[in-house]
Motif scaffolding. Structure first.
Motif, PDB file in Angstrom:
ATOM      1  N   ARG A   1      -8.898  -7.397  -6.896  1.00 44.67           N
ATOM      2  CA  ARG A   1      -8.375  -8.235  -5.812  1.00 44.67           C
ATOM      3  C   ARG A   1      -7.947  -9.602  -6.336  1.00 44.67           C
ATOM      4  O   ARG A   1      -6.881 -10.114  -5.986  1.00 44.67           O
ATOM      5  CB  ARG A   1      -9.430  -8.414  -4.725  1.00 44.67           C
ATOM      6  CG  ARG A   1      -9.764  -7.147  -3.979  1.00 44.67           C
ATOM      7  CD  ARG A   1     -10.957  -7.338  -3.105  1.00 44.67           C
ATOM      8  NE  ARG A   1     -10.513  -7.654  -1.754  1.00 44.67           N
ATOM      9  CZ  ARG A   1     -11.331  -7.730  -0.730  1.00 44.67           C
ATOM     10  NH1 ARG A   1     -12.624  -7.537  -0.876  1.00 44.67           N
ATOM     11  NH2 ARG A   1     -10.867  -8.011   0.464  1.00 44.67           N
TER      12      ARG A   1
ATOM     13  N   ARG B   1      -4.783  -9.292  -8.500  1.00 46.08           N
ATOM     14  CA  ARG B   1      -3.607  -9.012  -7.667  1.00 46.08           C
ATOM     15  C   ARG B   1      -3.076 -10.300  -7.036  1.00 46.08           C
ATOM     16  O   ARG B   1      -1.879 -10.585  -7.106  1.00 46.08           O
ATOM     17  CB  ARG B   1      -3.951  -7.985  -6.583  1.00 46.08           C
ATOM     18  CG  ARG B   1      -2.762  -7.636  -5.703  1.00 46.08           C
ATOM     19  CD  ARG B   1      -3.070  -6.585  -4.645  1.00 46.08           C
ATOM     20  NE  ARG B   1      -4.176  -6.989  -3.794  1.00 46.08           N
ATOM     21  CZ  ARG B   1      -5.346  -6.348  -3.726  1.00 46.08           C
ATOM     22  NH1 ARG B   1      -5.567  -5.289  -4.454  1.00 46.08           N
ATOM     23  NH2 ARG B   1      -6.291  -6.774  -2.924  1.00 46.08           N
TER      24      ARG B   1
ATOM     25  N   ASN C   1      -6.461  -2.878  -0.893  1.00 45.48           N
ATOM     26  CA  ASN C   1      -5.034  -3.057  -1.149  1.00 45.48           C
ATOM     27  C   ASN C   1      -4.261  -3.425   0.115  1.00 45.48           C
ATOM     28  O   ASN C   1      -3.057  -3.650   0.057  1.00 45.48           O
ATOM     29  CB  ASN C   1      -4.442  -1.813  -1.821  1.00 45.48           C
ATOM     30  CG  ASN C   1      -4.609  -1.872  -3.315  1.00 45.48           C
ATOM     31  OD1 ASN C   1      -4.015  -2.706  -3.987  1.00 45.48           O
ATOM     32  ND2 ASN C   1      -5.467  -1.017  -3.845  1.00 45.48           N
TER      33      ASN C   1
ATOM     34  N   LEU D   1       0.835  -1.204   0.000  1.00 45.71           N
ATOM     35  CA  LEU D   1       0.000   0.000   0.000  1.00 45.71           C
ATOM     36  C   LEU D   1       0.867   1.249   0.000  1.00 45.71           C
ATOM     37  O   LEU D   1       0.583   2.210  -0.708  1.00 45.71           O
ATOM     38  CB  LEU D   1      -0.963   0.007   1.184  1.00 45.71           C
ATOM     39  CG  LEU D   1      -1.887   1.222   1.257  1.00 45.71           C
ATOM     40  CD1 LEU D   1      -2.735   1.349  -0.001  1.00 45.71           C
ATOM     41  CD2 LEU D   1      -2.773   1.141   2.481  1.00 45.71           C
TER      42      LEU D   1
ATOM     43  N   SER E   1     -10.236   1.661  -2.091  1.00 49.66           N
ATOM     44  CA  SER E   1      -9.053   1.121  -2.748  1.00 49.66           C
ATOM     45  C   SER E   1      -7.950   0.823  -1.735  1.00 49.66           C
ATOM     46  O   SER E   1      -7.305  -0.230  -1.800  1.00 49.66           O
ATOM     47  CB  SER E   1      -8.555   2.106  -3.806  1.00 49.66           C
ATOM     48  OG  SER E   1      -7.429   1.593  -4.458  1.00 49.66           O
TER      49      SER E   1
END
Length: 123
Positions: A104, A107, A72, A48, A68
């Motif tokens: 998500r 990632r 994250n 982050l 967000s």
């Protein structure tokens, strides 16, 4: 994901491309990925910290930025040498204001395998 969490951003207008100064800032911050390592979320705080300058430029709506930042902070474990590759993919999706669950999923599905590949190659 919690039931009361946002599933999409309020402002769905795609963001402008990030400038080189912001990208360079994120690259330097990515070098500190493991500085806040912990066993609950692994590298998420460092992640982050690294991606935040881009998120602040992308999400001008404070609620969207908060959403967000929250997603994250999910568990993240990847190889420090490959984190910028994952950052590029995630930031591109954030710029397009893609559905939060999709961001998500992408990632995690890119970060985890790159962690294993990076460990095999470099450690």
């Amino acid at each position: 994901m919690e039931s009361n969490a946002m599933t999409s951003y309020k402002d769905t207008t795609p963001a402008a491309r990030l400038d080189n100064q912001t990208l360079n800032k994120m690259v330097w911050r990515s070098c500190q990925l493991q500085a806040a390592f912990n066993y609950e979320r692994m590298q998420s705080a460092g992640w982050l910290w690294a991606i935040l300058p881009g998120l602040e430029k992308i999400h001008t709506n404070k609620d969207d930025l908060a959403a967000s930042m929250t997603h994250n902070m999910d568990f993240l474990n990847t190889h420090p040498f490959f984190v910028t590759f994952v950052m590029g993919i995630v930031l591109s999706m954030e710029q397009q204001k893609t559905d939060i669950q999709t961001i998500r999923s992408v990632r995690i599905s890119t970060a985890a395998p790159l962690g294993g590949i990076g460990d095999a190659l470099f450690w």
